[in-house]
Enzyme design. Structure first.
Site, mmCIF file in Angstrom:
data_model
loop_
_atom_site.group_PDB
_atom_site.id
_atom_site.type_symbol
_atom_site.label_atom_id
_atom_site.label_comp_id
_atom_site.label_asym_id
_atom_site.label_seq_id
_atom_site.Cartn_x
_atom_site.Cartn_y
_atom_site.Cartn_z
ATOM 1 N N ASP A 78 1.763 2.755 7.605
ATOM 2 C CA ASP A 78 1.259 1.405 7.862
ATOM 3 C C ASP A 78 1.504 0.477 6.690
ATOM 4 O O ASP A 78 1.765 0.917 5.570
ATOM 5 C CB ASP A 78 -0.249 1.449 8.166
ATOM 6 C CG ASP A 78 -1.068 1.979 6.997
ATOM 7 O OD1 ASP A 78 -0.679 3.002 6.406
ATOM 8 O OD2 ASP A 78 -2.096 1.359 6.651
ATOM 9 N N GLU A 145 -3.482 3.975 5.964
ATOM 10 C CA GLU A 145 -3.898 4.147 4.579
ATOM 11 C C GLU A 145 -4.616 2.897 4.105
ATOM 12 O O GLU A 145 -5.626 2.960 3.416
ATOM 13 C CB GLU A 145 -2.661 4.409 3.693
ATOM 14 C CG GLU A 145 -2.983 4.784 2.251
ATOM 15 C CD GLU A 145 -3.026 3.608 1.295
ATOM 16 O OE1 GLU A 145 -3.431 3.795 0.149
ATOM 17 O OE2 GLU A 145 -2.681 2.471 1.686
HETATM 18 ZN ZN LIG Z 1 0.491 2.165 -0.243
#
Ligand SMILES: [Zn+2]
Length: 481
Positions: A78, A145
């Site tokens: 992401d 994340e």
């Molecule tokens: Zn990163």
């Protein structure tokens, strides 16, 4: 696009440019994960996906590497979606408009997603490299994340076979990250009762502002003021002078940011207003002297407030007591990494509501027992002020092991290739390695990457030369480890 097509190493950049065409903001990674899985299958990998969307690619060792221990490359799919005002980009539908700009690659008007798209591309390029003499290789691509470490948190024990994990999500060439902090949130609450203010009293608002704030982990040792602490001391001094009733307190916006602003509304007895202003001015001068160049913009001002019911004397005393005594700042420094904060807490948010008061602390440590110990102390202080506490959102840290074999190996390869040691560091904030390492006791981990600047902003850019050096280092490490 022709100048992008010439970038070296070509396979890495080809993967990066292909990935960049797929929208992949946090929690919108499904299409990107399908693409990762397709690339893995095309490269002859075994492909698995878990319930949250993480993808694991496994590739057998190159010829001659069969007996070696498996190694994992770990990256996140992401990206942060930020754009300049007026940029007509739709992060749900549009690919990133990647451009070469001299020695760097950037995006037109948006974040680039080199964090961590370059890591994803490097991991796929390693799987694709026919010359690379690697052992059994795993590539773990996680989701989300950036907004919650959700993917890393869900990685299940036993999924990876690797004994060594290389996280490719760092932003400074030549640096080797070997540790991070875990965190836990403490929420403290107290029921309060209210009454009408004393007849004839005047509502005044005391406002603390102008502080720099910052990240509650990486800036916690920077000496900056916490608006809640400043306000607590001002309120305690005013309470000692008498003639003030406390109606409300509010300060800080986020549990993970140092509080920049805080204010309180007091009902002040007639004739006391001038003394209140004098005391506030004294407190402002004292705090400005104490903070000095660390936080030169502090202002503590008195302005008219709006009238309302006030807290009972016992509740007001508890509120001021917790603002004064609530832990904030550095608790301990690391004995292993010079200059690294090992344990800290951020007194981040405080708010009085009609019938309750709530305070938030975010405690971090690279040593899990120290994190728990500080959270217990916070609960103790809160209990003394009559607050109940509970903790939420805990995640583990990653304790630095500067002497670990993988640290020596990567550093040694770097010395051979570039003639200088790596800067070995740890950060006082969360990383995916903390969450993954908790489930794999004994797994050796390091993190490195190419130089990029202004990640998470539309100015995000990555150094072309540094991507080449990063690739050389990664290749050489994979042949050795
Ligand atoms: Zn990163």
């Amino acid at each position: 696009m022709s100048d992008l097509a010439d970038l070296e190493p070509r396979p890495l950049w080809r993967y990066f440019l292909e990935l960049s065409r797929i929208p992949r903001g946090s929690r919108n990674e499904a299409a990107a994960m399908r693409w990762v899985a397709e690339q893995g299958r095309a490269l002859g990998c075994a492909v698995e996906q878990d319930a949250v969307g993480n993808v694991l690619l496994r590739k057998a060792a190159a010829r001659g590497g069969e007996g070696r221990a498996p190694v994992a490359l770990q990256v996140h799919a992401d990206m942060v979606c930020e754009k300049n005002e007026g940029t007509p980009h739709d992060f749900e539908r549009d690919g990133i408009d990647v451009v070469r700009d001299g020695e760097v690659v950037r995006a037109r008007g948006t974040t680039l997603g080199a964090d961590d798209g370059i890591g994803v591309a490097a991991a796929l390029a390693a799987l694709a490299d026919p010359e690379l003499r690697h052992g059994p290789l795993e590539v773990l691509v996680t989701v989300d994340e950036e907004t919650g470490l959700t993917g890393a948190n869900a990685v299940r024990p036993g999924w990876l076979a690797a004994k060594v994990l290389l996280n490719l999500d760092s932003e400074e060439e030549g640096e080797l990250t070997i540790g991070c902090a875990g965190g836990v949130d403490t929420v403290a609450t107290r029921r309060v009762t209210r009454a009408a203010p004393a007849a004839g009293s005047v509502p005044l608002r005391v406002k603390v502002s102008g502080l720099r704030g910052g990240h509650s982990g990486t800036d916690i040792a920077a000496g900056r003021g916490n608006a809640l602490r400043v306000l607590g001391q001002v309120l305690a001094a005013l309470a000692a002078g008498g003639g003030c009733e406390l109606a409300s307190v509010r300060g800080g916006n986020k549990r993970n940011a140092i509080a920049r602003e805080a204010s309180a509304v007091l009902q002040v007895a007639p004739g006391r207003a001038a003394a209140v202003r004098e005391e506030v001015a004294r407190q402002e001068a004292a705090w400005r002297a104490a903070l000095g160049a660390f936080d030169p913009g502090l202002s503590v001002a008195v302005e008219p407030g709006s009238a309302g019911p006030v807290l009972s004397p016992a509740d007001a005393q508890a509120v001021v007591g917790l603002l004064l005594a609530g832990p904030h700042g550095v608790e301990a420094m690391s004995p292993d990494i010079p200059g690294l904060v090992q344990t800290s807490t951020n007194f981040g948010v405080f708010e009085t509501r009609d019938d309750a008061v709530e305070a938030n602390f975010l405690t971090r440590s690279s040593v899990d027992a120290s994190k728990s110990a500080l959270a217990a102390r916070i609960a103790g202080v809160c209990a003394l002020a009559g607050f109940e506490t509970h903790t939420t959102g805990g995640y583990p840290g990653w304790k630095p092991e500067p002497g670990a074999p993988v640290v020596k190996l990567v550093d040694g390869v770097h010395r051979e290739l570039f003639g200088k040691p790596m800067v070995v560091r740890a950060i006082h904030a969360g990383l995916e390695c903390g969450l993954i390492g908790e489930k794999y006791p004994g797994l050796q981990m390091v993190s490195f990457g190419p130089t990029m600047w202004d990640a998470h902003t539309p100015d995000e850019r990555v150094s072309i030369a540094s991507v080449q050096n990063f690739w050389r280092l990664l290749r050489a490490v994979l042949e050795r480890v």
